[in-house]
Design a protein around this motif. Structure first.
Motif, mmCIF file in Angstrom:
data_model
loop_
_atom_site.group_PDB
_atom_site.id
_atom_site.type_symbol
_atom_site.label_atom_id
_atom_site.label_comp_id
_atom_site.label_asym_id
_atom_site.label_seq_id
_atom_site.Cartn_x
_atom_site.Cartn_y
_atom_site.Cartn_z
ATOM 1 N N ALA A 1 4.569 0.903 7.477
ATOM 2 C CA ALA A 1 5.461 1.375 6.424
ATOM 3 C C ALA A 1 5.239 2.878 6.284
ATOM 4 C CB ALA A 1 5.178 0.654 5.119
ATOM 5 N N ILE A 2 6.237 3.565 5.763
ATOM 6 C CA ILE A 2 6.192 5.019 5.683
ATOM 7 C C ILE A 2 6.348 5.473 4.238
ATOM 8 C CG2 ILE A 2 7.389 7.142 6.357
ATOM 9 C CD1 ILE A 2 8.283 5.681 8.893
ATOM 10 N N VAL A 3 5.579 6.488 3.859
ATOM 11 C CA VAL A 3 5.737 7.173 2.582
ATOM 12 C C VAL A 3 6.258 8.560 2.903
ATOM 13 C CG1 VAL A 3 4.570 8.036 0.516
ATOM 14 C CG2 VAL A 3 3.819 5.901 1.562
ATOM 15 N N GLY B 1 9.274 -0.960 5.304
ATOM 16 C CA GLY B 1 8.413 -1.348 6.408
ATOM 17 C C GLY B 1 9.213 -1.865 7.586
ATOM 18 N N TYR B 2 8.552 -1.950 8.709
ATOM 19 C CA TYR B 2 9.185 -2.440 9.919
ATOM 20 C C TYR B 2 8.106 -2.925 10.874
ATOM 21 C CZ TYR B 2 7.817 2.121 11.733
ATOM 22 O OH TYR B 2 7.078 3.220 12.100
ATOM 23 N N GLY C 1 3.347 10.851 -6.971
ATOM 24 C CA GLY C 1 4.139 11.440 -8.037
ATOM 25 C C GLY C 1 5.626 11.255 -7.839
ATOM 26 N N PRO C 2 6.411 11.867 -8.731
ATOM 27 C CA PRO C 2 7.869 11.710 -8.629
ATOM 28 C C PRO C 2 8.408 12.402 -7.377
ATOM 29 C CG PRO C 2 7.298 13.304 -10.332
ATOM 30 C CD PRO C 2 6.013 12.695 -9.857
ATOM 31 N N GLY C 3 9.423 11.788 -6.802
ATOM 32 C CA GLY C 3 10.042 12.360 -5.606
ATOM 33 C C GLY C 3 9.501 11.800 -4.307
ATOM 34 N N TYR C 4 8.507 10.934 -4.376
ATOM 35 C CA TYR C 4 7.951 10.306 -3.174
ATOM 36 C C TYR C 4 8.371 8.843 -3.154
ATOM 37 C CZ TYR C 4 5.059 14.434 -2.646
ATOM 38 O OH TYR C 4 4.628 15.719 -2.469
ATOM 39 N N VAL D 1 0.839 -1.204 0.000
ATOM 40 C CA VAL D 1 0.000 0.000 0.000
ATOM 41 C C VAL D 1 0.871 1.250 0.000
ATOM 42 C CG1 VAL D 1 -1.651 1.329 1.373
ATOM 43 C CG2 VAL D 1 -1.985 -1.108 1.058
ATOM 44 N N ALA D 2 1.955 1.246 0.770
ATOM 45 C CA ALA D 2 2.849 2.403 0.821
ATOM 46 C C ALA D 2 3.482 2.663 -0.543
ATOM 47 C CB ALA D 2 3.926 2.194 1.874
ATOM 48 N N GLN D 3 3.921 1.615 -1.230
ATOM 49 C CA GLN D 3 4.513 1.782 -2.555
ATOM 50 C C GLN D 3 3.481 2.266 -3.567
ATOM 51 O OE1 GLN D 3 6.195 -2.105 -3.155
ATOM 52 N NE2 GLN D 3 8.127 -1.549 -2.156
ATOM 53 N N GLU D 4 2.278 1.768 -3.462
ATOM 54 C CA GLU D 4 1.194 2.197 -4.349
ATOM 55 C C GLU D 4 0.889 3.687 -4.145
ATOM 56 O OE1 GLU D 4 -3.385 1.261 -3.993
ATOM 57 O OE2 GLU D 4 -2.273 -0.495 -4.694
ATOM 58 N N LYS D 5 0.811 4.117 -2.899
ATOM 59 C CA LYS D 5 0.510 5.522 -2.598
ATOM 60 C C LYS D 5 1.673 6.437 -2.971
ATOM 61 C CE LYS D 5 -3.599 4.889 -0.971
ATOM 62 N NZ LYS D 5 -4.788 5.464 -1.568
ATOM 63 N N ALA D 6 2.921 5.960 -2.815
ATOM 64 C CA ALA D 6 4.084 6.763 -3.206
ATOM 65 C C ALA D 6 4.075 6.987 -4.716
ATOM 66 C CB ALA D 6 5.372 6.075 -2.774
ATOM 67 N N ALA D 7 3.715 5.950 -5.469
ATOM 68 C CA ALA D 7 3.629 6.095 -6.924
ATOM 69 C C ALA D 7 2.496 7.041 -7.310
ATOM 70 C CB ALA D 7 3.430 4.727 -7.570
#
Length: 88
Positions: free
Chosen positions: A56-58, A47-48, A39-42, A30-36
């Motif tokens: 996980a953090i975005v 995760g931990y 936009g660019p730069g996120y 979910v974090a990778q999906e939301k980072a994509a």
């Protein structure tokens, strides 16, 4: 009439579930999906597992993304639709 089914959760079982590898994998996905979507730069971290649960953090990884997030609340808007509680 049938009585409604009652379910009692075990605290130990819920704790184990929240710290499980499956939950960690889903948090990272979910974090990778939301980072994509942000936009660019996120970017998203790997995760931990903390004291009580996996997470996980975005985060904005560039100064342009940091500025964009500051001005437009990009991460808040990206996650906002998933966090709203619908009433009614």
């Amino acid at each position: 009439m049938n009585r409604p089914m009652r379910i009692k959760l075990r605290k130990r079982g819920v704790r184990e579930l929240l710290k499980s590898q499956e939950i960690l994998d889903e948090c990272v996905r979910v974090a990778q999906e939301k980072a994509a979507a942000a936009g660019p730069g996120y970017e998203a971290d790997d995760g931990y597992v903390g004291k009580t649960r996996a997470s996980a953090i975005v985060y904005p990884s560039s100064s342009a993304a940091r500025s964009d997030n500051y001005r437009n609340n990009t991460l808040l808007k990206t996650f906002g639709s998933a966090l709203k509680v619908r009433k009614g």
